[in-house]
Every structure is written in C-alpha cells, then in structure tokens.
Write a protein that holds these residues in place. Structure first.
Motif, PDB file in Angstrom:
ATOM      1  N   LEU A 260     -27.775  89.800 105.914  1.00 59.47           N
ATOM      2  CA  LEU A 260     -27.449  90.134 104.528  1.00 59.47           C
ATOM      3  C   LEU A 260     -27.420  91.646 104.310  1.00 59.47           C
ATOM      4  CD1 LEU A 260     -26.969  89.249 101.578  1.00 59.47           C
ATOM      5  CD2 LEU A 260     -29.455  89.105 101.315  1.00 59.47           C
ATOM      6  N   LEU A 261     -28.434  92.335 104.799  1.00 62.15           N
ATOM      7  CA  LEU A 261     -28.518  93.773 104.568  1.00 62.15           C
ATOM      8  C   LEU A 261     -27.532  94.554 105.430  1.00 62.15           C
ATOM      9  CD1 LEU A 261     -32.390  94.335 104.289  1.00 62.15           C
ATOM     10  CD2 LEU A 261     -30.723  94.180 102.447  1.00 62.15           C
ATOM     11  N   GLN A 262     -27.409  94.151 106.696  1.00 63.54           N
ATOM     12  CA  GLN A 262     -26.568  94.920 107.612  1.00 63.54           C
ATOM     13  C   GLN A 262     -25.087  94.579 107.458  1.00 63.54           C
ATOM     14  OE1 GLN A 262     -27.641  94.374 111.715  1.00 63.54           O
ATOM     15  NE2 GLN A 262     -26.371  96.073 112.422  1.00 63.54           N
ATOM     16  N   ASN A 263     -24.749  93.325 107.595  1.00 57.65           N
ATOM     17  CA  ASN A 263     -23.336  92.917 107.532  1.00 57.65           C
ATOM     18  C   ASN A 263     -22.849  92.711 106.105  1.00 57.65           C
ATOM     19  OD1 ASN A 263     -23.644  92.876 110.287  1.00 57.65           O
ATOM     20  ND2 ASN A 263     -23.724  90.654 110.460  1.00 57.65           N
ATOM     21  N   GLY A 264     -23.774  92.300 105.223  1.00 57.61           N
ATOM     22  CA  GLY A 264     -23.387  92.031 103.841  1.00 57.61           C
ATOM     23  C   GLY A 264     -23.315  93.277 102.976  1.00 57.61           C
ATOM     24  N   TYR A 265     -24.433  94.010 102.896  1.00 57.94           N
ATOM     25  CA  TYR A 265     -24.502  95.173 102.012  1.00 57.94           C
ATOM     26  C   TYR A 265     -24.144  96.489 102.705  1.00 57.94           C
ATOM     27  CZ  TYR A 265     -26.936  92.120  98.680  1.00 57.94           C
ATOM     28  OH  TYR A 265     -27.267  91.116  97.802  1.00 57.94           O
ATOM     29  N   ASN A 266     -23.904  96.440 104.000  1.00 60.57           N
ATOM     30  CA  ASN A 266     -23.426  97.619 104.753  1.00 60.57           C
ATOM     31  C   ASN A 266     -24.500  98.654 105.078  1.00 60.57           C
ATOM     32  OD1 ASN A 266     -20.743  96.549 104.597  1.00 60.57           O
ATOM     33  ND2 ASN A 266     -20.562  97.395 102.541  1.00 60.57           N
ATOM     34  N   PHE A 267     -25.749  98.229 105.196  1.00 60.24           N
ATOM     35  CA  PHE A 267     -26.763  99.132 105.737  1.00 60.24           C
ATOM     36  C   PHE A 267     -26.561  99.228 107.249  1.00 60.24           C
ATOM     37  CE2 PHE A 267     -28.840  98.018 101.751  1.00 60.24           C
ATOM     38  CZ  PHE A 267     -29.384  99.235 101.358  1.00 60.24           C
ATOM     39  N   THR A 268     -26.796 100.409 107.791  1.00 64.50           N
ATOM     40  CA  THR A 268     -26.608 100.638 109.223  1.00 64.50           C
ATOM     41  C   THR A 268     -27.886 101.219 109.819  1.00 64.50           C
ATOM     42  OG1 THR A 268     -25.824 102.921 108.932  1.00 64.50           O
ATOM     43  CG2 THR A 268     -24.171 101.155 108.775  1.00 64.50           C
TER      44      THR A 268
ATOM     45  N   MET B 279     -42.496 103.705  89.560  1.00 64.23           N
ATOM     46  CA  MET B 279     -42.504 104.889  90.418  1.00 64.23           C
ATOM     47  C   MET B 279     -42.444 106.189  89.606  1.00 64.23           C
ATOM     48  SD  MET B 279     -42.756 103.891  93.568  1.00 64.23           S
ATOM     49  CE  MET B 279     -42.206 105.297  94.528  1.00 64.23           C
ATOM     50  N   GLY B 280     -42.247 106.088  88.291  1.00 61.91           N
ATOM     51  CA  GLY B 280     -42.175 107.270  87.451  1.00 61.91           C
ATOM     52  C   GLY B 280     -40.880 108.036  87.586  1.00 61.91           C
ATOM     53  N   ASN B 281     -39.828 107.381  88.078  1.00 59.69           N
ATOM     54  CA  ASN B 281     -38.569 108.084  88.334  1.00 59.69           C
ATOM     55  C   ASN B 281     -37.806 108.455  87.075  1.00 59.69           C
ATOM     56  OD1 ASN B 281     -39.007 107.927  91.085  1.00 59.69           O
ATOM     57  ND2 ASN B 281     -37.874 106.015  91.316  1.00 59.69           N
ATOM     58  N   PHE B 282     -38.028 107.724  85.991  1.00 57.38           N
ATOM     59  CA  PHE B 282     -37.274 108.013  84.769  1.00 57.38           C
ATOM     60  C   PHE B 282     -37.730 109.307  84.101  1.00 57.38           C
ATOM     61  CE2 PHE B 282     -36.778 103.187  84.525  1.00 57.38           C
ATOM     62  CZ  PHE B 282     -35.528 103.237  85.110  1.00 57.38           C
ATOM     63  N   LEU B 283     -38.914 109.790  84.438  1.00 53.40           N
ATOM     64  CA  LEU B 283     -39.429 111.022  83.842  1.00 53.40           C
ATOM     65  C   LEU B 283     -39.379 112.174  84.830  1.00 53.40           C
ATOM     66  CD1 LEU B 283     -42.458 109.646  81.817  1.00 53.40           C
ATOM     67  CD2 LEU B 283     -40.341 110.589  80.919  1.00 53.40           C
ATOM     68  N   GLY B 284     -38.552 112.036  85.877  1.00 56.36           N
ATOM     69  CA  GLY B 284     -38.400 113.084  86.869  1.00 56.36           C
ATOM     70  C   GLY B 284     -37.445 114.162  86.397  1.00 56.36           C
ATOM     71  N   ASP B 285     -36.897 114.902  87.353  1.00 53.13           N
ATOM     72  CA  ASP B 285     -35.957 115.986  87.073  1.00 53.13           C
ATOM     73  C   ASP B 285     -34.745 115.447  86.319  1.00 53.13           C
ATOM     74  OD1 ASP B 285     -34.142 118.082  87.086  1.00 53.13           O
ATOM     75  OD2 ASP B 285     -34.615 118.704  89.127  1.00 53.13           O
ATOM     76  N   SER B 286     -34.499 115.948  85.102  1.00 55.68           N
ATOM     77  CA  SER B 286     -33.417 115.437  84.253  1.00 55.68           C
ATOM     78  C   SER B 286     -32.041 115.676  84.845  1.00 55.68           C
ATOM     79  CB  SER B 286     -33.495 116.078  82.862  1.00 55.68           C
ATOM     80  OG  SER B 286     -33.331 117.481  82.962  1.00 55.68           O
ATOM     81  N   ARG B 287     -31.942 116.574  85.828  1.00 59.62           N
ATOM     82  CA  ARG B 287     -30.640 116.860  86.434  1.00 59.62           C
ATOM     83  C   ARG B 287     -30.320 115.916  87.588  1.00 59.62           C
ATOM     84  NH1 ARG B 287     -32.219 122.866  87.826  1.00 59.62           N
ATOM     85  NH2 ARG B 287     -34.064 121.631  88.362  1.00 59.62           N
ATOM     86  N   ARG B 288     -31.294 115.094  88.006  1.00 57.17           N
ATOM     87  CA  ARG B 288     -31.109 114.291  89.205  1.00 57.17           C
ATOM     88  C   ARG B 288     -31.177 112.804  88.869  1.00 57.17           C
ATOM     89  NH1 ARG B 288     -35.251 114.737  92.667  1.00 57.17           N
ATOM     90  NH2 ARG B 288     -33.972 114.133  94.453  1.00 57.17           N
ATOM     91  N   VAL B 289     -30.091 112.240  88.339  1.00 55.71           N
ATOM     92  CA  VAL B 289     -30.076 110.810  88.017  1.00 55.71           C
ATOM     93  C   VAL B 289     -30.078 109.974  89.292  1.00 55.71           C
ATOM     94  CG1 VAL B 289     -28.958 111.107  85.802  1.00 55.71           C
ATOM     95  CG2 VAL B 289     -27.555 110.759  87.827  1.00 55.71           C
ATOM     96  N   HIS B 290     -29.687 110.572  90.426  1.00 56.81           N
ATOM     97  CA  HIS B 290     -29.664 109.822  91.682  1.00 56.81           C
ATOM     98  C   HIS B 290     -31.044 109.760  92.336  1.00 56.81           C
ATOM     99  CE1 HIS B 290     -25.432 109.210  91.472  1.00 56.81           C
ATOM    100  NE2 HIS B 290     -25.141 110.493  91.512  1.00 56.81           N
ATOM    101  N   ALA B 291     -32.063 110.308  91.645  1.00 57.54           N
ATOM    102  CA  ALA B 291     -33.414 110.242  92.188  1.00 57.54           C
ATOM    103  C   ALA B 291     -34.019 108.856  92.008  1.00 57.54           C
ATOM    104  CB  ALA B 291     -34.300 111.285  91.503  1.00 57.54           C
ATOM    105  N   THR B 292     -33.309 107.961  91.358  1.00 56.12           N
ATOM    106  CA  THR B 292     -33.813 106.603  91.181  1.00 56.12           C
ATOM    107  C   THR B 292     -33.679 105.801  92.468  1.00 56.12           C
ATOM    108  OG1 THR B 292     -31.643 105.898  90.380  1.00 56.12           O
ATOM    109  CG2 THR B 292     -33.279 106.535  88.723  1.00 56.12           C
ATOM    110  N   LEU B 293     -34.527 104.785  92.599  1.00 54.55           N
ATOM    111  CA  LEU B 293     -34.437 103.860  93.725  1.00 54.55           C
ATOM    112  C   LEU B 293     -33.431 102.760  93.411  1.00 54.55           C
ATOM    113  CD1 LEU B 293     -38.158 103.164  94.744  1.00 54.55           C
ATOM    114  CD2 LEU B 293     -36.431 104.216  96.190  1.00 54.55           C
ATOM    115  N   GLY B 294     -32.642 102.364  94.392  1.00 56.94           N
ATOM    116  CA  GLY B 294     -31.850 101.156  94.257  1.00 56.94           C
ATOM    117  C   GLY B 294     -32.769  99.954  94.388  1.00 56.94           C
ATOM    118  N   ALA B 295     -32.350  98.804  93.884  1.00 52.75           N
ATOM    119  CA  ALA B 295     -33.191  97.607  93.910  1.00 52.75           C
ATOM    120  C   ALA B 295     -32.509  96.491  94.689  1.00 52.75           C
ATOM    121  CB  ALA B 295     -33.490  97.136  92.476  1.00 52.75           C
ATOM    122  N   LEU B 296     -33.258  95.897  95.614  1.00 46.23           N
ATOM    123  CA  LEU B 296     -32.793  94.751  96.399  1.00 46.23           C
ATOM    124  C   LEU B 296     -33.756  93.600  96.150  1.00 46.23           C
ATOM    125  CD1 LEU B 296     -32.128  96.685  99.736  1.00 46.23           C
ATOM    126  CD2 LEU B 296     -30.363  95.742  98.233  1.00 46.23           C
ATOM    127  N   ASP B 297     -33.262  92.533  95.557  1.00 35.19           N
ATOM    128  CA  ASP B 297     -34.098  91.386  95.199  1.00 35.19           C
ATOM    129  C   ASP B 297     -33.571  90.149  95.912  1.00 35.19           C
ATOM    130  OD1 ASP B 297     -35.792  89.570  94.040  1.00 35.19           O
ATOM    131  OD2 ASP B 297     -35.159  89.949  91.978  1.00 35.19           O
TER     132      ASP B 297
END
Length: 362
Positions: A274-282, A51-69
């Motif tokens: 898994l996603l809703q009750n396990g990982y707490n997505f709402t 996604m090219g996220n590592f070369l994005g805005d250097s001030r925004r480390v939270h601009a990365t995507l989380g990964a669900l496998d």
C-alpha cells in the motif's frame, strides 16, 4: 460499509442510536456518519494539533505532518502538497491560527486491512475439497470459515460458492503473498499528472508523515517503531522473517491473540504494498514515515480532530495574547513603582537643597 450496502438501514440504525443516547443526561446535538474524507482530514488535524505544528513558523505551512490512517474497512492519506491540487473534490481548505491550509485527502473504501484480506482470499483458487492455500498465512496454520458469512461484504462481487465451509491452509511464502496482494490493486490506470492506485489522482508526496491505527500496531509487532526510523529494506526483511516462521514456532514465541497473530504476515506485506506501490513511497523517502501510536499521551486518530473541529477549539485566527503574564505584569509594576519613588525622592531632595540655599541667601 453499512451505508454502502443499505443506506436506509444505516439511517434507521443511526436514528435508533440517537434516540437511545437521548435517554441519558447528555445534550445531544445530533449524530451523523462521517465520510472517508472527513476521517482523513480529522486525523490530519489530530496529529498536527498534538505535535504543536499549527503554532509553528507562520511562513512554513509545509511544516505540518501528513497523515496515514489504516482501519479495518478503509484507509486514508492526507497531506499539504507542494503544488496546486488538480482535483477539487480531493481538496479541503482550513484556516487555523491565522494560516491557510489547502490539503489533499482521499479515502479508499475496501482497502482497510480486514476488507483487503477478504479480497485477497477471494482471489485464491478453491480446491475440490474446499481447501484454499494462502501464502499470507504462516506455514502450518489452518482456519475453517463459513464462506457465505466471511465474504458477505460489498467489497467483493456476489457469486455462488460451491462450498459453504472453506479450510484455509497457510504456506508462508512472502513472494507469493506480495504477488497476491498486488492483484487487488490497479497500478497502471491514470488520467492525471500523477496517481496513487486504481486511477485515483494524488499529487507528489510532500514532507514528513505520521502513520497510525493499524499501521502502528503492525509495525510495532514487527519491532519497527523503536530505534528508528527504519529503512525500507529493514521493513521488508522483518516481514519476510515473520512470514517464514512455522505456525508452531509463532505460537510459542508470541503471546498474542490467534486472530491477530495469524494475520501479521499478510498485514506486514499489505502495508508495504500500500505504501510503496500504492502511495508511491520509495527507499528514498520511506524514513519520512513515522509510525505513531500515541502523541504526548494521546491516541493518534481522527476522533480528537473531530472534537476539536466540532467545538471550534482551533480558531481561524491567532488568539489574542496579553504581552505579559499576570506575574510579569505585577513584577514590572513593582519595579516601575520603585523607580518612580526613587525619582520623586531625588527630586524632593534636590528641591529641598535649592530651597535651603535660597533661605541662606536671604
């Protein structure tokens, strides 16, 4: 899974594989069995690299995507949290392109799709004739299994079974299926400020997520990967709608291999649990999940991340880049040469004019 059952056997098998590969013209540097934490981290690297996220805005480390496998034997969640990670063993540190990333990652062995399916079947009652009624199979579907072979997994406690052959009969009941799936989780134990399931520490979810592997295949089958993102209610309705279809109708409508087709009712509800009750997505942050199969033509998964890490193709610091490309450099040099020539020509003409005036005076 093999290492969990017999570590020595796993090591012997790995050595045999290495010896076999050495017979081919490859410069084999070695082979090892990845840990679940490695798998989660490399999946995170893959999707963010593509996604090219590592070369994005250097001030925004939270601009990365989380990964669900979600695989067959295990499942992983990996992301950069907003708060300090309380449990050191759940934390990995990376420095990539001049930015620091402290990621949370955890792998749940036995909670991959295939092993979870075996665990729910183990929870069902077996009738005297060896029949099991399964609400997570479509109504009218039947399957005969060898009990010893099917339940031969470290994810299920060993116990003697009165029937060597079991006949699984589907009832297609979404409510009962969800209730059954909940039985293989512990959603109450937690000795931390926040947990996922089975008492495992997990910081609050942060940012957008990419869900791949079995997540994508199941959601794509349920037609939930296009025209999205889809909200949580849409996903639930799609899973319920498929589960309520009789098996005869399912076979007529879908041209999919029976093994996979028969399990989509379970898989849909398992992912929801898994996603809703396990990982707490709402319902509030469900749309933060994007179910991805490929990114820019490349498969989403841990393999590319492993290769990038192994070959050091992602540097710790930003690589040196020339201020100008070769073409731009030549263009600037040509323009500079023309300007310099004009300046010299003007200077020469001015000098010549002054020289002429001096000669006339003499």
């Amino acid at each position: 899974m093999g290492r969990l059952q017999d570590q020595q056997l796993s090591e012997n098998l790995l050595n045999s594989v290495q010896e076999f590969i050495k017979t081919y013209p490859f410069n084999l540097q070695g082979a090892r069995i990845l840990t679940g934490q490695d798998e989660g981290a490399f999946g995170w690297i893959t999707i963010n690299y593509l996604m090219g996220n590592f070369l994005g805005d250097s001030r925004r480390v939270h601009a990365t995507l989380g990964a669900l496998d979600l695989g067959g034997a295990s499942t992983q969640i990996t992301f950069v949290p907003d708060e300090k990670i309380e449990l050191e063993e759940s934390s990995l540190y990376f420095r990539l392109y001049g930015k620091n990333y402290n990621i949370y990652t955890h792998s749940y062995l036995c909670y991959g799709k295939d092993q979870a399916h075996k665990m729910i079947l183990d929870k069902l009652n077996v009738l005297n004739d060896g029949t099991i009624s399964n609400p997570c199979f479509n109504r009218g579907y039947t399957k005969v299994i060898n009990a010893t072979a099917f339940f031969d997994t470290p994810c299920i406690s060993r116990q003697s079974r009165p029937h060597q052959q079991l006949t699984i009969s589907g009832t297609g009941d979404s409510v009962q299926c969800s209730q059954l799936i909940n039985k293989i989780f512990d959603f109450t134990s937690c000795n931390w400020t926040s947990c996922a399931f089975n008492g495992v520490y997990q910081p609050p979810l942060q940012g957008q997520f990419g869900a791949f592997s079995a997540y994508y295949f199941v959601m794509n089958f349920l037609n939930l990967t296009k025209d999205g993102p889809h909200d949580l209610d849409e996903v639930k309705k799609a899973a319920d709608r498929f589960c309520s279809m009789p098996w005869v109708q399912v076979k007529n409508v879908f041209s999919v291999d029976e093994k996979y087709l028969s399990e989509y009712c379970f898989s849909g509800h398992y992912i929801l649990t898994l996603l809703q009750n396990g990982y707490n997505f709402t319902s509030t942050n469900w749309k933060a999940i994007e179910f991805v199969g490929k990114i820019k033509g490349n498969d989403a998964g841990w393999t590319l991340g492993y290769m990038l890490n192994l070959t050091n193709m992602i540097p710790a610091e930003l690589p040196y880049t020339r201020p100008l490309t070769h073409t731009s450099y030549l263009t600037v040099m040509v323009i500079f040469s023309i300007v310099l020539f004009i300046l010299l020509l003007v200077g020469f003409l001015i000098f010549k004019k002054k020289l002429c005036r001096l000669e006339n005076k003499m």
